[in-house]
Write a protein that holds these residues in place. Structure first.
Motif, PDB file in Angstrom:
ATOM      1  N   TYR A  56      53.915 -16.433   1.421  1.00  0.00           N
ATOM      2  CA  TYR A  56      53.311 -17.056   2.602  1.00  0.00           C
ATOM      3  C   TYR A  56      52.245 -18.047   2.165  1.00  0.00           C
ATOM      4  O   TYR A  56      51.425 -17.759   1.292  1.00  0.00           O
ATOM      5  CB  TYR A  56      52.694 -15.977   3.490  1.00  0.00           C
ATOM      6  CG  TYR A  56      52.060 -16.486   4.757  1.00  0.00           C
ATOM      7  CD1 TYR A  56      52.825 -16.700   5.898  1.00  0.00           C
ATOM      8  CD2 TYR A  56      50.691 -16.731   4.828  1.00  0.00           C
ATOM      9  CE1 TYR A  56      52.248 -17.149   7.080  1.00  0.00           C
ATOM     10  CE2 TYR A  56      50.101 -17.183   5.998  1.00  0.00           C
ATOM     11  CZ  TYR A  56      50.886 -17.389   7.119  1.00  0.00           C
ATOM     12  OH  TYR A  56      50.309 -17.838   8.278  1.00  0.00           O
ATOM     13  N   SER A  57      52.247 -19.218   2.782  1.00  0.00           N
ATOM     14  CA  SER A  57      51.264 -20.252   2.471  1.00  0.00           C
ATOM     15  C   SER A  57      50.495 -20.613   3.735  1.00  0.00           C
ATOM     16  O   SER A  57      51.081 -21.092   4.707  1.00  0.00           O
ATOM     17  CB  SER A  57      51.969 -21.503   1.924  1.00  0.00           C
ATOM     18  OG  SER A  57      51.116 -22.625   1.962  1.00  0.00           O
ATOM     19  N   VAL A  58      49.190 -20.380   3.726  1.00  0.00           N
ATOM     20  CA  VAL A  58      48.366 -20.745   4.876  1.00  0.00           C
ATOM     21  C   VAL A  58      48.496 -22.236   5.159  1.00  0.00           C
ATOM     22  O   VAL A  58      48.645 -22.664   6.312  1.00  0.00           O
ATOM     23  CB  VAL A  58      46.888 -20.357   4.637  1.00  0.00           C
ATOM     24  CG1 VAL A  58      46.002 -20.918   5.752  1.00  0.00           C
ATOM     25  CG2 VAL A  58      46.743 -18.845   4.567  1.00  0.00           C
ATOM     26  N   ALA A  59      48.468 -23.032   4.111  1.00  0.00           N
ATOM     27  CA  ALA A  59      48.545 -24.488   4.267  1.00  0.00           C
ATOM     28  C   ALA A  59      49.845 -24.915   4.926  1.00  0.00           C
ATOM     29  O   ALA A  59      49.877 -25.852   5.722  1.00  0.00           O
ATOM     30  CB  ALA A  59      48.397 -25.167   2.910  1.00  0.00           C
ATOM     31  N   LYS A  60      50.938 -24.228   4.608  1.00  0.00           N
ATOM     32  CA  LYS A  60      52.245 -24.613   5.132  1.00  0.00           C
ATOM     33  C   LYS A  60      52.587 -23.882   6.434  1.00  0.00           C
ATOM     34  O   LYS A  60      52.974 -24.500   7.425  1.00  0.00           O
ATOM     35  CB  LYS A  60      53.339 -24.334   4.092  1.00  0.00           C
ATOM     36  CG  LYS A  60      54.747 -24.666   4.576  1.00  0.00           C
ATOM     37  CD  LYS A  60      55.811 -24.243   3.585  1.00  0.00           C
ATOM     38  CE  LYS A  60      55.834 -25.152   2.369  1.00  0.00           C
ATOM     39  NZ  LYS A  60      57.004 -24.848   1.491  1.00  0.00           N
ATOM     40  N   HIS A  61      52.456 -22.566   6.444  1.00  0.00           N
ATOM     41  CA  HIS A  61      52.949 -21.780   7.575  1.00  0.00           C
ATOM     42  C   HIS A  61      52.079 -21.856   8.823  1.00  0.00           C
ATOM     43  O   HIS A  61      52.547 -21.531   9.913  1.00  0.00           O
ATOM     44  CB  HIS A  61      53.140 -20.322   7.148  1.00  0.00           C
ATOM     45  CG  HIS A  61      54.335 -20.092   6.269  1.00  0.00           C
ATOM     46  ND1 HIS A  61      54.278 -20.198   4.898  1.00  0.00           N
ATOM     47  CD2 HIS A  61      55.623 -19.790   6.572  1.00  0.00           C
ATOM     48  CE1 HIS A  61      55.473 -19.946   4.388  1.00  0.00           C
ATOM     49  NE2 HIS A  61      56.311 -19.698   5.378  1.00  0.00           N
ATOM     50  N   THR A  62      50.812 -22.284   8.689  1.00  0.00           N
ATOM     51  CA  THR A  62      49.963 -22.385   9.882  1.00  0.00           C
ATOM     52  C   THR A  62      49.926 -23.794  10.465  1.00  0.00           C
ATOM     53  O   THR A  62      49.314 -24.010  11.513  1.00  0.00           O
ATOM     54  CB  THR A  62      48.512 -21.949   9.579  1.00  0.00           C
ATOM     55  OG1 THR A  62      47.909 -22.873   8.661  1.00  0.00           O
ATOM     56  CG2 THR A  62      48.467 -20.545   9.001  1.00  0.00           C
ATOM     57  N   ARG A  63      50.568 -24.750   9.803  1.00  0.00           N
ATOM     58  CA  ARG A  63      50.638 -26.106  10.358  1.00  0.00           C
ATOM     59  C   ARG A  63      51.341 -26.067  11.717  1.00  0.00           C
ATOM     60  O   ARG A  63      52.331 -25.357  11.901  1.00  0.00           O
ATOM     61  CB  ARG A  63      51.427 -27.020   9.424  1.00  0.00           C
ATOM     62  CG  ARG A  63      50.714 -27.440   8.161  1.00  0.00           C
ATOM     63  CD  ARG A  63      51.669 -28.224   7.269  1.00  0.00           C
ATOM     64  NE  ARG A  63      52.259 -29.368   7.986  1.00  0.00           N
ATOM     65  CZ  ARG A  63      51.803 -30.616   7.914  1.00  0.00           C
ATOM     66  NH1 ARG A  63      50.760 -30.891   7.163  1.00  0.00           N
ATOM     67  NH2 ARG A  63      52.399 -31.586   8.585  1.00  0.00           N
ATOM     68  N   GLY A  64      50.873 -26.880  12.656  1.00  0.00           N
ATOM     69  CA  GLY A  64      51.457 -26.884  13.994  1.00  0.00           C
ATOM     70  C   GLY A  64      52.936 -27.201  14.010  1.00  0.00           C
ATOM     71  O   GLY A  64      53.706 -26.634  14.794  1.00  0.00           O
ATOM     72  N   ASP A  65      53.372 -28.117  13.136  1.00  0.00           N
ATOM     73  CA  ASP A  65      54.776 -28.503  13.137  1.00  0.00           C
ATOM     74  C   ASP A  65      55.668 -27.423  12.530  1.00  0.00           C
ATOM     75  O   ASP A  65      56.891 -27.468  12.701  1.00  0.00           O
ATOM     76  CB  ASP A  65      54.977 -29.838  12.404  1.00  0.00           C
ATOM     77  CG  ASP A  65      54.277 -29.902  11.056  1.00  0.00           C
ATOM     78  OD1 ASP A  65      53.536 -28.961  10.712  1.00  0.00           O
ATOM     79  OD2 ASP A  65      54.463 -30.902  10.344  1.00  0.00           O
TER      80      ASP A  65
END
Length: 347
Positions: A56-65
């Motif tokens: 899991y990546s906060v930078a990737k998985h929490t992005r709105g898109d």
């Protein structure tokens, strides 16, 4: 048969522990492939790839898109697993982005149209990323209502928001929490002037824009330009929106629903607490079912029921006692609870 109001979660609910949620729970492989195809055509990473990532990546998985599509698919998949022979769904509502999911669950959008709406709006918000959000409680850890404390906090929000070059406003009234949104100056002022609580509040939310404020007007305008009113139709189930208004099957104007969804819902405060109050008092369900991903929305639902003085509950202890004797809240994001209302796993 038990009656239930279904509640769809919003941003921030697909976290590290939810990685692989679609693989575990989304049964319609053809529909997931259609979502993946739509994202691939836009040059976006597919939901299957995001959900199936090694870590899991906060930078990737929490992005709105990315987060919006993942949460929508998880919600829709969970909604479809509810055993309708045992559970009579009497209404649907959602928190913030969960409104888009609620539209699809209630039949006002097809599954594909719902995905188009949520993916478009999530992408537009990520591209713009105007402002930010933080959360702060107005209830103590005992969940006992404290109206004076809420009034004081909202007065502080108004005072900061009135300062030159400061923007701060209520984004979501979320049970015992205030979700505040604004520009960096407004958020920093609140963080500096409100004493910290419970070791983590006020807490800034990563990759969140100033949702449900006037700062989102450009995003709402772009959304209305890209998403046609023709995507919307009559709901098959009653829908409770972020004002607590009910959209009834057979008498809803789909264009008005489009207008609310891509207008007021984007640029004005979202009153989730009131939506739950209306759900409880108008529909008096046996159960409140919160779909996945995650289970963090359950606390806000319980707090909202306490604030509504529903069935005499006045504190966290009251709620927990009722849950142990005659559960009123089921979180599909919790493995030990989902089987009580889903197909093929009755207990």
């Amino acid at each position: 048969m038990k009656t239930a109001v279904v509640i769809c979660p919003g941003r921030g609910t697909y976290t590290k522990t939810e990685l692989g949620y679609l693989r575990r729970h989304f049964g319609d492989r053809a529909l997931l492939a259609a979502f993946d195809h739509a994202r691939d055509a836009l040059g976006q990473e597919t939901l299957s790839a995001l959900d199936g990532a090694a870590s899991y990546s906060v930078a990737k998985h929490t992005r709105g898109d990315n987060a919006s599509g993942l949460i929508y698919a998880a919600t829709l998949g969970d909604f479809r697993t509810i055993d309708r022979e045992r559970i009579d769904i009497v209404a649907v509502t959602g928190n913030s982005m969960g409104w888009y999911s609620a539209l699809a669950c209630a039949g006002a959008l097809t599954a594909e149209a719902g995905f188009e709406v949520v993916n478009t709006m999530g992408t537009l918000m990520q591209e713009a990323l105007i402002g930010g959000q933080l959360v702060h409680p107005h209830m103590g850890e005992d969940w006992v209502p404290d109206p004076a404390r809420k009034t004081d906090l909202m007065a502080k929000v108004a005072a900061i928001g009135a300062r030159p070059d400061h923007v701060l406003a209520l984004s979501i009234d979320l049970g015992g929490m205030l979700v505040l949104a604004g520009n960096d100056a407004g958020l920093k002022a609140f963080e500096a002037e409100v004493p910290p609580e419970q070791g983590r509040f006020p807490m800034r939310l990563s990759n969140h824009a100033a949702f449900h404020t006037a700062l989102q007007a450009p995003v709402a305008e772009r959304g209305r330009a890209r998403l046609s009113p023709g995507l919307f139709s009559q709901p098959k189930l009653p829908l409770i929106d972020g004002r607590g208004a009910v959209w009834w099957p057979g008498v809803t104007d789909p264009t008005a629903l489009w207008d609310y969804t891509l207008g007021h819902q984007v640029t004005e405060s979202y009153d989730f607490t009131h939506a739950i109050r209306v759900a409880a008092r108008e529909f008096a369900p046996d159960l409140f079912i919160v779909t996945g991903p995650g289970n963090t929305l359950g606390g806000a639902v319980a707090q909202s029921l306490i604030l509504a003085d529903w069935r005499g509950m006045g504190s966290k202890t009251d709620f927990q006692t009722r849950q142990q004797t005659a559960p009123v809240l089921v979180s599909l994001g919790m493995e030990d609870q989902r089987g009580t209302v889903t197909k093929g796993d009755a207990r």
